[in-house]
Design an enzyme around this catalytic site. Structure first.
Site, short mmCIF file in Angstrom:
data_model
loop_
_atom_site.label_atom_id
_atom_site.label_comp_id
_atom_site.label_asym_id
_atom_site.label_seq_id
_atom_site.Cartn_x
_atom_site.Cartn_y
_atom_site.Cartn_z
N CYS A 2 0.83 -1.21 0.00
CA CYS A 2 0.00 0.00 0.00
C CYS A 2 0.86 1.25 0.00
O CYS A 2 2.05 1.20 0.30
CB CYS A 2 -0.89 -0.02 1.24
SG CYS A 2 -1.87 -1.52 1.36
N ARG A 27 1.89 1.40 -6.28
CA ARG A 27 2.11 0.41 -5.23
C ARG A 27 0.87 -0.45 -4.99
O ARG A 27 0.98 -1.57 -4.50
CB ARG A 27 2.49 1.09 -3.92
CG ARG A 27 3.75 1.91 -4.00
CD ARG A 27 3.87 2.84 -2.83
NE ARG A 27 4.11 2.12 -1.60
CZ ARG A 27 5.31 2.03 -1.03
NH1 ARG A 27 6.34 2.56 -1.64
NH2 ARG A 27 5.47 1.36 0.07
N TRP A 74 -3.41 -2.10 -1.63
CA TRP A 74 -3.27 -3.35 -2.37
C TRP A 74 -3.78 -4.42 -1.41
O TRP A 74 -3.14 -4.73 -0.40
CB TRP A 74 -1.82 -3.63 -2.76
CG TRP A 74 -1.70 -4.77 -3.72
CD1 TRP A 74 -2.14 -4.81 -5.00
CD2 TRP A 74 -1.12 -6.07 -3.48
NE1 TRP A 74 -1.87 -6.04 -5.57
CE2 TRP A 74 -1.25 -6.83 -4.66
CE3 TRP A 74 -0.51 -6.65 -2.37
CZ2 TRP A 74 -0.79 -8.14 -4.77
CZ3 TRP A 74 -0.04 -7.96 -2.48
CH2 TRP A 74 -0.18 -8.69 -3.68
N ASN A 98 0.40 -0.18 6.08
CA ASN A 98 1.00 -0.91 4.95
C ASN A 98 1.69 -2.14 5.53
O ASN A 98 2.56 -2.01 6.38
CB ASN A 98 2.03 -0.02 4.24
CG ASN A 98 2.83 -0.82 3.22
OD1 ASN A 98 2.35 -1.78 2.64
ND2 ASN A 98 4.10 -0.42 3.05
N GLY A 99 1.24 -3.32 5.12
CA GLY A 99 1.85 -4.54 5.65
C GLY A 99 0.80 -5.52 6.12
O GLY A 99 -0.36 -5.45 5.70
N GLU A 476 11.41 -13.67 -19.24
CA GLU A 476 11.11 -12.26 -18.97
C GLU A 476 10.10 -11.69 -19.96
O GLU A 476 9.16 -10.99 -19.60
CB GLU A 476 12.41 -11.43 -18.98
CG GLU A 476 12.25 -9.95 -18.77
CD GLU A 476 11.51 -9.51 -17.51
OE1 GLU A 476 11.09 -8.35 -17.46
OE2 GLU A 476 11.30 -10.36 -16.62
N LYS A 480 6.35 -10.11 -19.01
CA LYS A 480 5.90 -8.75 -19.37
C LYS A 480 4.54 -8.81 -20.06
O LYS A 480 3.63 -8.05 -19.76
CB LYS A 480 6.92 -8.06 -20.30
CG LYS A 480 8.16 -7.55 -19.59
CD LYS A 480 7.97 -6.38 -18.70
CE LYS A 480 7.84 -6.73 -17.23
NZ LYS A 480 8.91 -7.36 -16.54
N GLU A 483 1.84 -9.64 -17.59
CA GLU A 483 1.59 -8.54 -16.63
C GLU A 483 0.73 -7.44 -17.22
O GLU A 483 -0.20 -6.96 -16.58
CB GLU A 483 2.92 -7.93 -16.19
CG GLU A 483 3.71 -8.73 -15.20
CD GLU A 483 4.88 -7.92 -14.68
OE1 GLU A 483 4.76 -7.31 -13.63
OE2 GLU A 483 5.92 -7.89 -15.37
N HIS A 499 9.44 -31.83 -25.17
CA HIS A 499 9.16 -32.72 -24.03
C HIS A 499 7.80 -32.43 -23.42
O HIS A 499 7.53 -32.79 -22.28
CB HIS A 499 10.27 -32.56 -22.97
CG HIS A 499 11.63 -32.90 -23.51
ND1 HIS A 499 12.02 -34.19 -23.79
CD2 HIS A 499 12.65 -32.10 -23.88
CE1 HIS A 499 13.25 -34.18 -24.27
NE2 HIS A 499 13.66 -32.92 -24.34
N LYS A 598 3.71 -2.61 -7.44
CA LYS A 598 5.09 -2.43 -7.89
C LYS A 598 6.07 -3.23 -7.06
O LYS A 598 7.07 -3.75 -7.57
CB LYS A 598 5.46 -0.95 -7.84
CG LYS A 598 6.86 -0.64 -8.31
CD LYS A 598 7.05 -1.02 -9.76
CE LYS A 598 8.45 -0.88 -10.29
NZ LYS A 598 8.67 -1.49 -11.59
#
Ligand code: AGP
Length: 603
Positions: A2, A27, A74, A98-99, A476, A480, A483, A499, A598
């Site tokens: 947050c 965030r 968040w 936050n947490g 990567e 992206k 996301e 395979h 983030k």
């Protein structure tokens, strides 16, 4: 995680709080809220959804208050709705958090048994109720905060506002908190990130864990005091100037922060190379010569983990240092075999990712040296590690990490060249210069990548493949696309396709094949296997390969000459732009994709 902002001072707190929250919205953006003091009472306005919803609410009454606290959420505990939005408050106090309070459910049951009533399903409200309860017995807000904070478990940061005064309080444990002061304007600010205070507070302070900060405004001055939980004055805080430039807070002429950050890469690469090879960084990297550890335990999450996989190749190839690259959330509970002469290397853009921090603490406890490859100076990881290698990427706002990945890989390469005593050889600087020019050319050629995106964006799924050093780039690239475009995408080692994953291939599945000069023929045969099953192939590879053109539906040709070690970064920039343009065509929120934050400060 947050975002938190608090203000007390002579001006209307709504403006700095909302501006601060808008900078922290990357965030978490499930809901937003603010508590103000109106007519001597604590008034909370909060709304589910993005910050604009709260702005709409505020525009209805345009309230004015010289003290206030704000929050962007968040969600971890409790659904995304208005009740669970922060701040949480009652007549006496209001808090933003936050947490995670790990023992919240036990405490909540005890408090409910005592008759306390809760308005939300959040863990955060437990701190408010504890504070209110203890204020009745402890006789002061400071004492009540200390007792409430001592009662809760877990990584958390709080900012507290009270009806009785215009003072603000903050306290934290393994979660980010910064205090800011503007002595000229007699203003005090609290936030979870110095970025929210750029242009507001020239001086900032980082209190350590379990230190209470109190902000007070008088007729003549602004003041921040720090206290231990036994309320004795504390010196456990670090002060500095707020060095973040105001430019970092705007997109400039770009439509999205992600696009701006992609375009910043050529200049950032050269800046890092100049700093490390010709500037103040020389001592950092040249100091590594001959100090190779016996083993590197590299841990990180998401994109940073992918950077770790690329960095491992450098350490094994140029320094013969044995390495293991692990996903942090797995490493921390795996009881890894750690020896004191080994080094824990932690890669993180934010320096606040909970799983990565836990791995650092684990290695530290076991007596290992801990190094970080980190972007955020002053972050928890930066403060906890024995040695830090700053990646100098500047603020990264786009939730989908781009420039941080590039600078993380480059920093790992510079470390490897430092260990090998090759940092000052012309080749190293020259190669980074060539890379910067090639990436600048790709950014200028975005139209070509946009045209390819137009042919691909409606496809059902994407399989990214690469061999050797291009395997992490395939991972990567897939991340992206997932996301920001919300499409199903997987990254695979090209040799692994037959395979199993090749079963997914049909004419609606796209294979994004990455082919570098190394293992080119092997990678080409993997492309032919996909073509044989009518898969749609977009290949990224060396210029002038007729066979590659023949077997691929689309090819993006690159010049690999002069890039013996760093071509992975060049290829990855093509994938960054491809994901960007596919997301643009799909109309998703590129800078603030759904369900993401983030930096993830919770497990
Ligand atoms: C990458 O685009 C994501 N934002 C995410 O995977 C990120 O890399 C991960 O959460 C690690 O974050 P950190 O680098 O701040 O530790």
């Amino acid at each position: 995680m947050c975002g938190i902002v608090g203000y007390t001072g002579p001006r209307n707190s709504v403006q700095p709080i909302i501006e601060g929250l808008s900078r922290l919205e990357y965030r978490g953006y499930d809901s937003a809220g603010i508590c103000l003091k109106l007519g001597g009472k604590l008034e909370i306005l909060k709304k589910e959804g993005k910050l604009d919803n709260l702005r709409g609410l505020l525009a209805q009454t345009n309230p004015t208050s010289q003290v206030g606290i704000g929050h962007t959420r968040w969600a971890t505990h409790g659904a995304v709705n208005n009740d669970n939005a922060h701040p949480h408050g009652n007549e006496e106090y209001a808090v933003v958090h936050n947490g995670i309070i790990e023992n919240a459910s036990v405490l909540k049951k005890e408090l409910q048994a005592e008759g306390w009533v809760f308005k939300s399903q959040t863990d955060s409200e437990v701190f408010l109720v504890l504070l209110t309860k203890f204020a009745k017995t402890e006789g002061s807000t400071l004492k009540a905060i200390a007792r409430a904070f001592n009662t809760i478990h877990g990584n958390s940061a709080f900012v507290i506002m009270e009806k009785a005064t215009d003072q603000l309080y903050c306290v934290k444990r393994s979660a980010p908190m910064v205090c800011g002061i503007n002595l000229t304007n007699r203003e005090v600010f609290f936030s979870s990130d110095p970025f929210a205070l750029v242009g507001f507070a020239p001086d900032i302070f980082f209190p350590q864990d379990s230190v209470i900060g109190r902000g007070t405004i008088t007729e003549t001055k602004a003041q921040i005091e720090f206290f231990e939980l036994d309320l004795t004055p504390s010196t456990r805080f670090r002060g500095q100037a707020n060095a973040i430039s105001i430019d970092a807070t705007t997109k400039g002429h770009y439509e999205h922060f992600m696009l701006k950050e992609i375009h910043e890469q050529p200049a950032l690469m050269e800046k890092l190379a100049a700093w490390a090879i010709k500037g103040q960084g020389q001592s950092v990297y040249n100091g590594l010569k001959g100090k190779e550890p016996s083993f590197f335990h590299i841990t990180a999450c998401g994109t940073a983990w992918h950077a770790g996989l690329v960095i491992k190749n450098f350490f094994e190839k140029f320094n013969r240092i044995r390495c293991n690259v692990e996903i942090a959330s797995e490493f921390r509970y795996r009881e890894p075999n750690l020896k004191k002469d080994e080094v824990g290397l932690f890669i993180s853009q934010s320096g606040e990712t909970a799983d990565t921090l836990a791995c650092q603490e684990l290695c530290h406890e076991k007596g290992l040296k801990t190094f970080s490859v980190v972007n955020t100076e002053g972050s928890t990881l930066f403060r906890q590690c024995d040695e830090n290698f700053l990646i100098h990427a500047g603020m990264e706002i786009g939730v989908a990490s781009t420039k941080a990945f590039t600078q993380q890989v480059l920093t790992g390469y510079l470390m490897s060249m430092g260990y090998a005593g090759k940092l000052m050889s012309v080749d190293v600087y020259q190669e980074i210069k060539v890379l910067s020019d090639r990436v600048a050319a790709i950014c200028e050629d975005a139209q070509t990548i946009k045209a390819i995106a137009e042919k691909l964006y409606q496809k059902k799924g994407f399989i990214f493949t690469g061999r050797g050093v291009y395997f992490p780039i395939a991972l990567e690239g897939a991340l992206k696309l997932k996301e920001i475009a919300y499409v199903h995408a997987e990254g695979y080692a090209a040799g692994e396709l037959k395979h199993g994953p090749i079963a997914l291939i049909d004419d609606n599945m796209v294979n994004i094949a990455l082919l570098g000069p190394e293992l080119f023929d092997k990678a080409l045969s993997n492309v032919e296997e996909v073509k044989a099953r009518r898969g749609l192939i977009f290949a990224i590879g060396p210029k002038g390969h007729s066979e590659l053109k023949a077997v691929s539906d689309m090819v993006y040709e690159l010049d690999f000459n002069g890039l013996p070690n760093l071509a992975t970064i060049m290829v990855n920039v093509v994938l960054q732009l491809l994901s960007y343009h596919i997301a643009l065509l799909k109309g998703t929120d590129i800078d603030k994709p759904r369900n993401l934050a983030k930096s993830v400060t919770v497990e």
